[in-house]
Scaffold this motif. Structure first.
Motif, PDB file in Angstrom:
ATOM      1  N   ARG A 117       0.958  -1.164   0.137  1.00 24.67           N
ATOM      2  CA  ARG A 117       0.122  -0.007   0.021  1.00 24.67           C
ATOM      3  C   ARG A 117       0.921   1.116  -0.081  1.00 24.67           C
ATOM      4  O   ARG A 117       0.611   2.322  -0.712  1.00 24.67           O
ATOM      5  CB  ARG A 117      -0.850   0.187   1.173  1.00 24.67           C
ATOM      6  N   SER A 118       1.904   1.224   1.034  1.00 23.57           N
ATOM      7  CA  SER A 118       2.863   2.339   0.789  1.00 23.57           C
ATOM      8  C   SER A 118       3.427   2.861  -0.382  1.00 23.57           C
ATOM      9  O   SER A 118       3.712   3.770  -0.966  1.00 23.57           O
ATOM     10  CB  SER A 118       3.835   2.094   2.073  1.00 23.57           C
ATOM     11  N   ALA A 119       3.954   1.646  -1.275  1.00 26.02           N
ATOM     12  CA  ALA A 119       4.604   1.976  -2.696  1.00 26.02           C
ATOM     13  C   ALA A 119       3.550   2.149  -3.487  1.00 26.02           C
ATOM     14  O   ALA A 119       3.875   3.037  -4.361  1.00 26.02           O
ATOM     15  CB  ALA A 119       5.116   0.423  -3.001  1.00 26.02           C
ATOM     16  N   THR A 120       2.477   1.627  -3.464  1.00 29.91           N
ATOM     17  CA  THR A 120       1.336   1.857  -4.454  1.00 29.91           C
ATOM     18  C   THR A 120       0.826   3.550  -4.063  1.00 29.91           C
ATOM     19  O   THR A 120       0.673   4.275  -5.280  1.00 29.91           O
ATOM     20  CB  THR A 120       0.111   1.032  -4.431  1.00 29.91           C
ATOM     21  N   MET A 121       0.879   4.095  -2.952  1.00 23.86           N
ATOM     22  CA  MET A 121       0.464   5.499  -2.651  1.00 23.86           C
ATOM     23  C   MET A 121       1.448   6.353  -3.140  1.00 23.86           C
ATOM     24  O   MET A 121       1.109   7.277  -3.749  1.00 23.86           O
ATOM     25  CB  MET A 121       0.082   5.594  -1.102  1.00 23.86           C
ATOM     26  N   ARG A 122       2.871   5.897  -3.048  1.00 23.45           N
ATOM     27  CA  ARG A 122       3.858   7.038  -3.459  1.00 23.45           C
ATOM     28  C   ARG A 122       3.753   6.840  -5.086  1.00 23.45           C
ATOM     29  O   ARG A 122       3.877   7.943  -5.570  1.00 23.45           O
ATOM     30  CB  ARG A 122       5.196   6.244  -2.948  1.00 23.45           C
ATOM     31  N   THR A 128       0.058  11.345 -10.261  1.00 20.58           N
ATOM     32  CA  THR A 128      -0.810  12.324 -10.088  1.00 20.58           C
ATOM     33  C   THR A 128       0.160  13.858 -10.415  1.00 20.58           C
ATOM     34  O   THR A 128      -0.593  14.652 -11.130  1.00 20.58           O
ATOM     35  CB  THR A 128      -1.393  12.717  -8.778  1.00 20.58           C
ATOM     36  N   ARG A 129       1.201  13.850  -9.965  1.00 23.36           N
ATOM     37  CA  ARG A 129       2.076  15.052 -10.112  1.00 23.36           C
ATOM     38  C   ARG A 129       2.647  15.109 -11.749  1.00 23.36           C
ATOM     39  O   ARG A 129       2.254  16.200 -12.298  1.00 23.36           O
ATOM     40  CB  ARG A 129       3.250  14.871  -9.216  1.00 23.36           C
ATOM     41  N   LEU A 130       2.911  13.828 -12.486  1.00 24.96           N
ATOM     42  CA  LEU A 130       3.297  14.202 -13.511  1.00 24.96           C
ATOM     43  C   LEU A 130       1.772  14.395 -14.501  1.00 24.96           C
ATOM     44  O   LEU A 130       1.904  15.217 -15.493  1.00 24.96           O
ATOM     45  CB  LEU A 130       3.306  12.565 -14.160  1.00 24.96           C
ATOM     46  N   LYS A 131       0.669  13.987 -14.099  1.00 23.76           N
ATOM     47  CA  LYS A 131      -0.554  14.119 -14.865  1.00 23.76           C
ATOM     48  C   LYS A 131      -0.841  15.759 -15.024  1.00 23.76           C
ATOM     49  O   LYS A 131      -1.047  16.222 -15.595  1.00 23.76           O
ATOM     50  CB  LYS A 131      -1.734  13.686 -14.289  1.00 23.76           C
ATOM     51  N   TYR A 132      -0.635  16.357 -13.861  1.00 17.44           N
ATOM     52  CA  TYR A 132      -0.893  17.723 -13.660  1.00 17.44           C
ATOM     53  C   TYR A 132       0.386  18.836 -14.152  1.00 17.44           C
ATOM     54  O   TYR A 132       0.398  19.974 -14.006  1.00 17.44           O
ATOM     55  CB  TYR A 132      -1.707  18.409 -12.363  1.00 17.44           C
ATOM     56  N   GLY A 133       1.517  17.841 -14.498  1.00 13.63           N
ATOM     57  CA  GLY A 133       2.620  18.897 -14.783  1.00 13.63           C
ATOM     58  C   GLY A 133       2.314  19.396 -16.216  1.00 13.63           C
ATOM     59  O   GLY A 133       3.134  20.491 -16.463  1.00 13.63           O
ATOM     60  N   SER A 134       1.512  19.155 -17.005  1.00 14.83           N
ATOM     61  CA  SER A 134       1.353  19.782 -18.433  1.00 14.83           C
ATOM     62  C   SER A 134      -0.116  19.520 -18.821  1.00 14.83           C
ATOM     63  O   SER A 134      -0.686  18.407 -18.727  1.00 14.83           O
ATOM     64  CB  SER A 134       2.367  19.060 -19.240  1.00 14.83           C
ATOM     65  N   ASP A 135      -0.691  20.626 -19.408  1.00 18.16           N
ATOM     66  CA  ASP A 135      -1.979  20.554 -20.194  1.00 18.16           C
ATOM     67  C   ASP A 135      -2.081  20.890 -21.551  1.00 18.16           C
ATOM     68  O   ASP A 135      -3.140  21.369 -21.988  1.00 18.16           O
ATOM     69  CB  ASP A 135      -2.910  21.489 -19.056  1.00 18.16           C
ATOM     70  N   ARG A 136      -0.929  20.872 -22.223  1.00 20.42           N
ATOM     71  CA  ARG A 136      -0.740  21.355 -23.601  1.00 20.42           C
ATOM     72  C   ARG A 136      -1.683  20.174 -24.433  1.00 20.42           C
ATOM     73  O   ARG A 136      -1.629  18.954 -24.163  1.00 20.42           O
ATOM     74  CB  ARG A 136       0.730  21.058 -24.096  1.00 20.42           C
ATOM     75  N   PRO A 137      -2.381  20.617 -25.399  1.00 19.53           N
ATOM     76  CA  PRO A 137      -3.225  19.702 -26.218  1.00 19.53           C
ATOM     77  C   PRO A 137      -2.520  18.351 -26.754  1.00 19.53           C
ATOM     78  O   PRO A 137      -2.840  17.338 -26.782  1.00 19.53           O
ATOM     79  CB  PRO A 137      -3.898  20.393 -27.381  1.00 19.53           C
ATOM     80  N   ASP A 147      -3.738   8.709 -16.693  1.00 19.72           N
ATOM     81  CA  ASP A 147      -5.044   8.440 -16.217  1.00 19.72           C
ATOM     82  C   ASP A 147      -5.174   6.996 -15.987  1.00 19.72           C
ATOM     83  O   ASP A 147      -5.807   6.576 -14.818  1.00 19.72           O
ATOM     84  CB  ASP A 147      -6.102   8.791 -17.010  1.00 19.72           C
ATOM     85  N   SER A 148      -4.929   6.194 -17.048  1.00 12.40           N
ATOM     86  CA  SER A 148      -5.196   4.572 -16.624  1.00 12.40           C
ATOM     87  C   SER A 148      -4.205   4.378 -15.498  1.00 12.40           C
ATOM     88  O   SER A 148      -4.754   3.422 -14.696  1.00 12.40           O
ATOM     89  CB  SER A 148      -4.854   4.153 -18.105  1.00 12.40           C
ATOM     90  N   MET A 149      -3.049   4.529 -15.521  1.00 12.20           N
ATOM     91  CA  MET A 149      -2.280   4.198 -14.266  1.00 12.20           C
ATOM     92  C   MET A 149      -2.704   4.558 -13.064  1.00 12.20           C
ATOM     93  O   MET A 149      -2.733   4.002 -12.183  1.00 12.20           O
ATOM     94  CB  MET A 149      -0.909   4.579 -14.816  1.00 12.20           C
ATOM     95  N   VAL A 150      -2.954   5.921 -12.988  1.00 19.18           N
ATOM     96  CA  VAL A 150      -3.747   6.256 -11.804  1.00 19.18           C
ATOM     97  C   VAL A 150      -5.049   5.413 -11.434  1.00 19.18           C
ATOM     98  O   VAL A 150      -4.829   5.309 -10.265  1.00 19.18           O
ATOM     99  CB  VAL A 150      -4.205   7.954 -11.789  1.00 19.18           C
ATOM    100  N   PHE A 151      -5.903   5.246 -12.223  1.00 18.85           N
ATOM    101  CA  PHE A 151      -7.166   4.586 -11.999  1.00 18.85           C
ATOM    102  C   PHE A 151      -6.637   3.209 -11.298  1.00 18.85           C
ATOM    103  O   PHE A 151      -7.345   2.695 -10.678  1.00 18.85           O
ATOM    104  CB  PHE A 151      -8.073   4.341 -13.100  1.00 18.85           C
ATOM    105  N   GLN A 152      -5.641   2.377 -12.233  1.00 16.28           N
ATOM    106  CA  GLN A 152      -5.117   1.200 -11.847  1.00 16.28           C
ATOM    107  C   GLN A 152      -4.637   1.395 -10.285  1.00 16.28           C
ATOM    108  O   GLN A 152      -4.673   0.278  -9.445  1.00 16.28           O
ATOM    109  CB  GLN A 152      -4.295   0.608 -12.564  1.00 16.28           C
ATOM    110  N   ALA A 153      -3.722   2.487  -9.890  1.00 25.05           N
ATOM    111  CA  ALA A 153      -3.269   2.420  -8.618  1.00 25.05           C
ATOM    112  C   ALA A 153      -4.420   2.332  -7.624  1.00 25.05           C
ATOM    113  O   ALA A 153      -4.479   2.151  -6.380  1.00 25.05           O
ATOM    114  CB  ALA A 153      -2.254   3.654  -8.539  1.00 25.05           C
ATOM    115  N   GLU A 154      -5.410   3.737  -7.811  1.00 27.28           N
ATOM    116  CA  GLU A 154      -6.346   3.646  -7.003  1.00 27.28           C
ATOM    117  C   GLU A 154      -7.191   2.412  -6.629  1.00 27.28           C
ATOM    118  O   GLU A 154      -7.677   1.968  -5.576  1.00 27.28           O
ATOM    119  CB  GLU A 154      -7.299   4.852  -7.571  1.00 27.28           C
ATOM    120  N   ALA A 155      -7.490   1.637  -7.760  1.00 21.73           N
ATOM    121  CA  ALA A 155      -8.289   0.210  -7.633  1.00 21.73           C
ATOM    122  C   ALA A 155      -7.200  -0.480  -6.693  1.00 21.73           C
ATOM    123  O   ALA A 155      -7.766  -1.534  -5.899  1.00 21.73           O
ATOM    124  CB  ALA A 155      -8.584  -0.412  -8.862  1.00 21.73           C
ATOM    125  N   GLU A 156      -6.145  -0.696  -6.859  1.00 14.03           N
ATOM    126  CA  GLU A 156      -5.202  -1.450  -6.374  1.00 14.03           C
ATOM    127  C   GLU A 156      -5.092  -1.050  -4.614  1.00 14.03           C
ATOM    128  O   GLU A 156      -5.250  -1.958  -3.913  1.00 14.03           O
ATOM    129  CB  GLU A 156      -3.418  -1.481  -6.775  1.00 14.03           C
TER     130      GLU A 156
END
Length: 198
Positions: A117-122, A128-137, A147-156
């Motif tokens: 759990r600790s490793a997955t939370m890290r 999440t940090r990478l996701k919000y690092g850029s919003d260029r089209p 996003d897919s990796m975030v959802f998988q980590a949240e599900a884990e």
């Protein structure tokens, strides 16, 4: 995603040589799936063998570009049109690890769950940090991968919470006390302890 179909999709954009394919693959996936150049050229050789790509003449710099064939386009179109089956995905190593931890003597399963759990939370925080690092089209393709990796980590994390709750409720079966053998002297305190545990 197979490397094979990833390279075909990239070649559908236009002719590319190995290093260009590797760079474009990593750019498309936000470097979440790094490729080594050996994988690229091995896959290109198989695609050429199967008639899905063809090599073109070398450039003056000695680089050999590849282009997709009609058979390659048909294979790529079929891949895009066919849903990915869960049975086609790699086995879930974490689920197997926890199942084995439960049945392996001396393993503290709760510690295994907490460490994961600790490793997955890290990992989730970093994604999440990478996701919000850029919003260029032009970053949309790799943001969708993130996003897919975030959802998988949240599900884990949710599944690990479920595992921990199940462990709290789990009561391992206590083997019945064995009857003393012919030369054994019964130990009344041992029997009393076993009865008290029941």
């Amino acid at each position: 995603m197979s490397i094979r179909h990833g390279l075909l999709a990239l070649l559908e954009r236009g002719q590319m040589y190995g290093y260009q394919l590797r760079a474009a693959f990593e750019e498309s996936t936000g470097s979440t799936w790094p490729l080594n150049i050996g994988q690229v050229y091995t896959t290109l050789s198989r695609l050429e063998r199967d008639g899905l790509v063809r090599p073109l003449p070398e450039s003056e710099a000695g680089q050999r570009p590849y282009e997709i064939t009609d058979a390659g386009r048909a294979d790529l179109a079929l891949w895009f049109a066919t849903p990915i089956s869960r049975t086609d995905r790699p086995r879930d190593e974490l689920a197997i690890k926890l199942a084995l931890a439960l049945t392996t003597p001396g393993v503290d399963v709760r510690s295994v769950v907490q460490a994961q759990r600790s490793a997955t939370m890290r990992a989730l925080q970093e994604l999440t940090r990478l996701k919000y690092g850029s919003d260029r089209p032009e970053d949309l393709p790799w943001r969708l991968v993130l996003d897919s990796m975030v959802f998988q980590a949240e599900a884990e994390v949710r599944w690990l919470d479920h595992c921990e709750t199940s462990l709290v409720r789990h009561r391992p079966a206590v083997p019945p006390p064995s009857a003393p053998g012919p030369g054994d002297t019964p130990d009344p305190t041992r029997w009393a302890d076993e009865e008290a545990r029941r």
